[in-house]
Design a protein around this motif. Structure first.
Motif, PDB file in Angstrom:
ATOM      1  N   SER A 194       0.829  -1.198   0.000  1.00 47.50           N
ATOM      2  CA  SER A 194       0.000   0.000   0.000  1.00 47.50           C
ATOM      3  C   SER A 194       0.864   1.249   0.000  1.00 47.50           C
ATOM      4  O   SER A 194       2.019   1.242   0.446  1.00 47.50           O
ATOM      5  CB  SER A 194      -0.939   0.013   1.215  1.00 47.50           C
ATOM      6  OG  SER A 194      -0.205  -0.037   2.418  1.00 47.50           O
ATOM      7  N   LEU A 195       0.296   2.316  -0.524  1.00 44.07           N
ATOM      8  CA  LEU A 195       0.985   3.604  -0.610  1.00 44.07           C
ATOM      9  C   LEU A 195      -0.025   4.722  -0.392  1.00 44.07           C
ATOM     10  O   LEU A 195      -1.129   4.692  -0.955  1.00 44.07           O
ATOM     11  CB  LEU A 195       1.645   3.773  -1.987  1.00 44.07           C
ATOM     12  CG  LEU A 195       2.168   5.176  -2.316  1.00 44.07           C
ATOM     13  CD1 LEU A 195       3.378   5.515  -1.447  1.00 44.07           C
ATOM     14  CD2 LEU A 195       2.531   5.279  -3.794  1.00 44.07           C
ATOM     15  N   VAL A 196       0.351   5.704   0.401  1.00 43.95           N
ATOM     16  CA  VAL A 196      -0.416   6.935   0.552  1.00 43.95           C
ATOM     17  C   VAL A 196       0.563   8.096   0.435  1.00 43.95           C
ATOM     18  O   VAL A 196       1.605   8.104   1.113  1.00 43.95           O
ATOM     19  CB  VAL A 196      -1.154   7.007   1.912  1.00 43.95           C
ATOM     20  CG1 VAL A 196      -1.878   8.345   2.052  1.00 43.95           C
ATOM     21  CG2 VAL A 196      -2.132   5.854   2.059  1.00 43.95           C
ATOM     22  N   GLY A 197       0.257   9.054  -0.426  1.00 49.52           N
ATOM     23  CA  GLY A 197       1.154  10.187  -0.609  1.00 49.52           C
ATOM     24  C   GLY A 197       0.395  11.470  -0.890  1.00 49.52           C
ATOM     25  O   GLY A 197      -0.667  11.452  -1.515  1.00 49.52           O
ATOM     26  N   PHE A 198       0.951  12.593  -0.414  1.00 49.12           N
ATOM     27  CA  PHE A 198       0.393  13.922  -0.671  1.00 49.12           C
ATOM     28  C   PHE A 198       1.517  14.813  -1.182  1.00 49.12           C
ATOM     29  O   PHE A 198       2.638  14.782  -0.651  1.00 49.12           O
ATOM     30  CB  PHE A 198      -0.203  14.527   0.606  1.00 49.12           C
ATOM     31  CG  PHE A 198      -1.423  13.815   1.119  1.00 49.12           C
ATOM     32  CD1 PHE A 198      -2.692  14.207   0.723  1.00 49.12           C
ATOM     33  CD2 PHE A 198      -1.291  12.744   2.009  1.00 49.12           C
ATOM     34  CE1 PHE A 198      -3.813  13.542   1.192  1.00 49.12           C
ATOM     35  CE2 PHE A 198      -2.407  12.084   2.488  1.00 49.12           C
ATOM     36  CZ  PHE A 198      -3.675  12.480   2.066  1.00 49.12           C
ATOM     37  N   SER A 199       1.221  15.596  -2.215  1.00 50.00           N
ATOM     38  CA  SER A 199       2.235  16.472  -2.779  1.00 50.00           C
ATOM     39  C   SER A 199       1.593  17.745  -3.316  1.00 50.00           C
ATOM     40  O   SER A 199       0.383  17.803  -3.548  1.00 50.00           O
ATOM     41  CB  SER A 199       2.993  15.762  -3.908  1.00 50.00           C
ATOM     42  OG  SER A 199       2.109  15.425  -4.969  1.00 50.00           O
ATOM     43  N   THR A 200       2.421  18.749  -3.502  1.00 49.72           N
ATOM     44  CA  THR A 200       1.977  19.999  -4.099  1.00 49.72           C
ATOM     45  C   THR A 200       3.161  20.633  -4.814  1.00 49.72           C
ATOM     46  O   THR A 200       4.298  20.140  -4.711  1.00 49.72           O
ATOM     47  CB  THR A 200       1.399  20.960  -3.039  1.00 49.72           C
ATOM     48  OG1 THR A 200       0.785  22.070  -3.689  1.00 49.72           O
ATOM     49  CG2 THR A 200       2.486  21.455  -2.095  1.00 49.72           C
ATOM     50  N   THR A 201       2.913  21.711  -5.537  1.00 47.72           N
ATOM     51  CA  THR A 201       3.967  22.395  -6.285  1.00 47.72           C
ATOM     52  C   THR A 201       3.843  23.896  -6.090  1.00 47.72           C
ATOM     53  O   THR A 201       2.763  24.472  -6.270  1.00 47.72           O
ATOM     54  CB  THR A 201       3.876  22.073  -7.793  1.00 47.72           C
ATOM     55  OG1 THR A 201       3.984  20.668  -7.989  1.00 47.72           O
ATOM     56  CG2 THR A 201       4.996  22.774  -8.552  1.00 47.72           C
ATOM     57  N   PHE A 202       4.953  24.516  -5.709  1.00 45.49           N
ATOM     58  CA  PHE A 202       5.047  25.977  -5.638  1.00 45.49           C
ATOM     59  C   PHE A 202       5.948  26.422  -6.788  1.00 45.49           C
ATOM     60  O   PHE A 202       7.061  25.909  -6.945  1.00 45.49           O
ATOM     61  CB  PHE A 202       5.643  26.424  -4.298  1.00 45.49           C
ATOM     62  CG  PHE A 202       4.839  25.972  -3.110  1.00 45.49           C
ATOM     63  CD1 PHE A 202       3.752  26.708  -2.663  1.00 45.49           C
ATOM     64  CD2 PHE A 202       5.173  24.808  -2.426  1.00 45.49           C
ATOM     65  CE1 PHE A 202       3.015  26.306  -1.557  1.00 45.49           C
ATOM     66  CE2 PHE A 202       4.448  24.391  -1.319  1.00 45.49           C
ATOM     67  CZ  PHE A 202       3.356  25.146  -0.889  1.00 45.49           C
ATOM     68  N   GLN A 203       5.485  27.372  -7.562  1.00 48.38           N
ATOM     69  CA  GLN A 203       6.228  27.709  -8.774  1.00 48.38           C
ATOM     70  C   GLN A 203       6.173  29.197  -9.065  1.00 48.38           C
ATOM     71  O   GLN A 203       5.122  29.845  -8.940  1.00 48.38           O
ATOM     72  CB  GLN A 203       5.671  26.928  -9.967  1.00 48.38           C
ATOM     73  CG  GLN A 203       6.466  27.078 -11.234  1.00 48.38           C
ATOM     74  CD  GLN A 203       6.018  26.110 -12.317  1.00 48.38           C
ATOM     75  OE1 GLN A 203       5.103  25.327 -12.105  1.00 48.38           O
ATOM     76  NE2 GLN A 203       6.660  26.152 -13.467  1.00 48.38           N
ATOM     77  N   THR A 204       7.331  29.752  -9.422  1.00 49.38           N
ATOM     78  CA  THR A 204       7.423  31.103  -9.959  1.00 49.38           C
ATOM     79  C   THR A 204       8.008  30.987 -11.358  1.00 49.38           C
ATOM     80  O   THR A 204       8.145  29.884 -11.901  1.00 49.38           O
ATOM     81  CB  THR A 204       8.311  31.981  -9.068  1.00 49.38           C
ATOM     82  OG1 THR A 204       9.650  31.472  -9.076  1.00 49.38           O
ATOM     83  CG2 THR A 204       7.789  32.019  -7.641  1.00 49.38           C
TER      84      THR A 204
END
Length: 607
Positions: A259-269
Motif C-alpha cells: 500500500s501507498l499513501v502520498g500527498f504532494s503539491t507544487t510551488f512555482q514562480t
C-alpha cells in the motif's frame, strides 16, 4: 538492372517518407513529454540519458494485461516471472539483481527493505497508467539507493479519456479479470478511482492466484494551491509451487500486501519550482512452506517506510539547477528477520550547463546519502550531450551507484539459506555512450555501456558437498553490453502502422564464479530481441503481434510470440489476447516453467 533497382528503391523510400510525414505530428508529441522522474524536468528530446518511454497508446497495443508482462517486452529489461497475472515477478535491468532496480510511482520510491522480490507487487493496473519512464545505466544514480542499474517510474493519469470504463476478461487456466475505473472533474477538484480483481485456477499444480487492486488519485484546491493525493492497495494470494525450493512434497503458498499513501503539491514562480511530498509505504509478506499446514514453517514480514521529500529546480542564465532532499524511516517486524529500523537521508544537487547556442549540455551532479546503519556515501556523476542536428543527439554518462543489503541479505535463516550481518554495501562505477535519432515518423537510440561492480551479494556455498548457501560479497564483476531501439510509423491503406524493434547484448564475468556454488547470480539475459507490429487495416480493428527472443547465460534459449486483436464497436471494445502462441517451453526464474499457449477474451465498456 542495378540502376533500375536503385531507382525503385529511391521511389519506395520517397513514398515511405511522404506517407510517414502524415504522422510526424503524432510522433512529435513524444519529444514534448516532460520527464518527471528526475530533479531537473526536461522534454524527452533534450534529455542526455538512456531512457525509454512507454506511452498510454503503446500500453494499449502491447497485448499485456499487467505491468510485469508489459516491461518484459522492453529490450534490456529482464522480467523473470513465475506464472501468469503478475503473481510474482522480479525486475532486472542490464544484468543487475532484483534488488538493484528501483521502482517509483509518480516519483515516490517504492523500494522494499525486506527484499527486491516484492518490487513489482507495487506496480499499478495498466488502466490508470499515463506512461512509464525507464532510465538505464549510471544516469539513474540521481535516485541513490537501489537505482544500481536503473530505475522505472510509473506516471499515473491525471484525467481519464472516458469518465467510466468497465473491463471483463475470461481465458485459459480459469483466468477471470474484472475492473472498473471512473473519473470525475469538478470546479475545484478531480479524482480517478479504480478497483480490480484477477483470479486464476493456475496452469500447473498450486499456481492459482487471487489478486485485488485498489487505486485512488485526487487533486484538491485546484483554484488556489492544488494538493495531489495518491492511495493504492494491492492484495495478492497465490500458490508458490517451487518458487524457492525443488522439494516435491512442499506446497508453498504466499500472501503479499502493498500500500501507498502520498500527498504532494507544487510551488512555482517564473524561475523557481519546488515540489514537496510526504508518503507512507507499507508491505506485508506471509509465506508458508506447506500451504495446508501453517505450523510447519511460516514467515511473516511487515515493512513500513515513512518519508518526506522535496525536489526543486531553479532556472538562471547559467542553466538549470536541480536539488532536493529525501528523509525517511524504514522499519521491519518479522518472525524470521527480527525487528530493525534505519533512518535514510539523501541530498541531491546537479546543474545543467548549456554551451554553443544550447547544442552542448553538461550536467554534473552528486547525491550524498546517509544510512543510520551504513553511514555516509556519495554518488558523483556527470551527463554530457551534444545536439548534432535537429534529429540527432549524442550523449555520454558516467557515475557511481550503490546498494545497501536488504534485511533478507543480512538476517534471513532457513534450513538451506543463511543471511550475513557482516555484509558490505555493493558499489559500482558505470559508463555509457549513446546516440538518439528522432524524425517524427522514425525514432531510434543505441548505447554502449560498461559497469564495474564490487562486493556483489550472492548466496554461496563453499563446495558442492555443502547444502547451506550463505549471503556473501563476491568478487568484482564486470558487465558490458549494447542496446538498440527503433520505432517506425508509416501509412498503409489510410491508417497508421507501427513497427518497433529492440535488441540488447550483455556480457559479464559472473560465470567466472563457480556456477555450482552460486544460487542466484546466474541466468542473465545475454541476447534479448523484441519486436512489436501494431497494424490497422479497418477503422475499428487493431492487430498487435509481439515477438521475443531470449538467450540466457545458462544456455537456455527460447522464442515467444504474443498477439492481440481489438474490435471497437461504438462504446465497446472486444479484445482477444493470445500468449505464447507456439507453446514454447521456457523458464524465466528459478525452477518454475512458464505457462504454455493460453488465450484471454475480454470486453471493455467505455462511456
Amino acid at each position: 538492372m542495378k540502376i533500375t533497382h536503385l531507382l525503385i528503391g529511391l521511389l519506395l523510400l520517397n513514398f515511405m517518407n511522404l506517407q510517414a510525414q502524415e504522422v510526424i505530428s503524432k510522433r512529435d508529441t513524444l519529444k514534448e513529454i516532460i520527464i518527471t522522474s528526475t530533479r531537473i524536468e526536461l522534454p524527452f528530446k533534450k534529455d542526455s540519458r538512456t531512457m525509454t518511454i512507454i506511452n498510454a497508446e503503446t500500453i494499449q497495443n502491447s497485448a499485456a494485461t499487467n505491468v510485469a508482462d508489459l516491461l518484459q517486452q522492453v529490450a534490456g529489461v529482464d522480467i523473470r516471472r513465475r506464472g501468469t497475472g503478475g503473481a510474482q515477478a522480479d525486475l532486472y535491468i542490464r544484468g543487475g539483481g532484483f534488488d538493484q532496480t528501483l521502482l517509483l510511482i509518480d516519483g515516490i520510491k517504492m523500494d522494499d527493505a525486506q527484499t527486491g522480490h516484492h518490487s513489482l507487487n507495487a506496480a499499478l493496473p495498466i488502466e490508470v497508467i499515463e506512461r512509464i519512464e525507464i532510465i538505464k545505466g549510471p544516469a539513474a544514480r540521481v535516485f541513490g539507493q537501489n537505482a544500481f542499474t536503473g530505475a522505472i517510474n510509473i506516471v499515473t493519469k491525471k484525467q481519464l479519456k472516458n469518465p467510466v470504463a468497465i473491463n471483463a476478461e475470461r481465458g485459459s487456466f480459469g483466468q477471470t479479470n474484472a475492473s472498473a475505473t471512473i473519473g470525475k472533474v469538478y470546479s475545484n477538484s478531480e479524482f480517478i478511482a479504480h478497483i480490480g480483481a484477477l483470479t486464476s485456477d493456475g496452469y500447473r499444480n498450486n499456481s492459482d492466484y487471487t489478486n485485488y487492486n485498489y487505486f485512488l488519485k485526487g487533486t484538491f484546491n485546484k483554484n488556489k494551491q492544488p494538493i495531489e493525493m495518491i492511495a493504492t492497495f494491492f492484495d495478492k494470494k497465490f500458490g508458490a509451487e517451487n518458487f524457492y525450493t525443488t522439494n516435491p512434497t512442499f506446497n508453498e503458498y504466499e500472501e503479499t500486501q502493498n500500500s501507498l499513501v502520498g500527498f504532494s503539491t507544487t510551488f512555482q514562480t517564473e524561475k523557481f519550482k519546488i515540489k514537496p511530498r510526504i508518503y507512507w509505504r507499507r508491505g506485508q509478506d506471509i509465506f508458508l512452506l506447506r500451504r495446508n499446514n501453517p505450523a510447519f514453517y511460516r514467515n511473516l514480514h511487515i515493512t513500513n517506510k515513512v518519508g518526506f521529500e522535496t525536489n526543486a529546480s531553479y532556472n538562471s542564465n547559467m542553466g538549470i539547477t536541480g536539488f532536493g532532499v529525501d528523509v525517511s524511516r524504514v522499519s521491519i517486524n518479522s518472525n524470521n528477520l527480527g525487528e530493525h529500523h534505519r533512518i535514510m537521508a539523501n541530498v541531491f544537487l546537479e546543474h545543467r550547463f548549456h554551451f554553443f547556442d544550447n547544442q552542448l549540455d553538461i550536467t554534473p551532479g552528486v547525491a550524498i546519502t546517509y544510512f543510520s546503519d551504513f553511514k555516509f556515501h556519495a554518488f558523483p556523476g556527470i551527463d554530457v550531450g551534444y545536439q548534432l542536428s535537429e534529429s540527432i543527439k549524442i550523449y555520454g554518462n558516467l557515475g557511481t551507484t550503490y546498494r545497501i543489503p536488504t534485511y533478507t541479505d543480512l538476517f534471513y535463516r532457513d534450513p538451506v539459506t543463511i543471511g550475513n550481518p557482516d555484509l558490505q554495501p555493493v558499489e559500482a562505477f558505470s559508463q555509457e555512450i549513446g546516440m538518439k535519432f528522432n524524425r517524427g515518423y522514425f525514432s531510434g537510440s543505441m548505447a554502449f555501456f560498461n559497469r564495474d561492480a564490487n562486493n556483489l551479494i550472492d548466496y554461496i556455498r563453499p563446495n558442492t558437498s555443502q547444502t547451506i548457501f550463505t549471503a556473501t560479497n563476491i568478487t568484482e564483476v564486470n558487465t558490458k553490453g549494447f542496446e538498440f531501439d527503433a520505432n517506425y510509423n508509416f501509412k498503409m491503406v489510410g491508417f497508421t502502422q507501427t513497427l518497433s524493434v529492440g535488441y540488447s547484448f550483455l556480457d559479464d564475468t559472473i560465470l567466472e564464479q563457480n556456477k555450482e556454488l552460486s544460487r542466484y547470480s546466474l541466468n542473465t539475459l545475454r541476447h534479448h530481441f523484441t519486436t512489436r507490429f501494431s497494424s490497422k487495416i479497418l477503422k475499428n480493428l487493431t492487430q498487435n503481434i509481439i515477438y521475443k527472443h531470449a538467450e540466457r547465460t545458462t544456455g537456455q534459449s527460447y522464442n515467444v510470440w504474443d498477439a492481440s486483436i481489438v474490435l471497437t464497436l461504438s462504446e465497446i471494445d472486444f479484445t482477444f489476447t493470445a500468449n505464447n502462441i507456439f507453446d514454447s517451453d521456457y523458464i524465466e526464474s528459478g525452477f518454475v516453467p512458464m505457462p504454455g499457449s493460453n488465450v484471454l477474451f475480454g470486453m471493455r465498456f467505455k462511456m
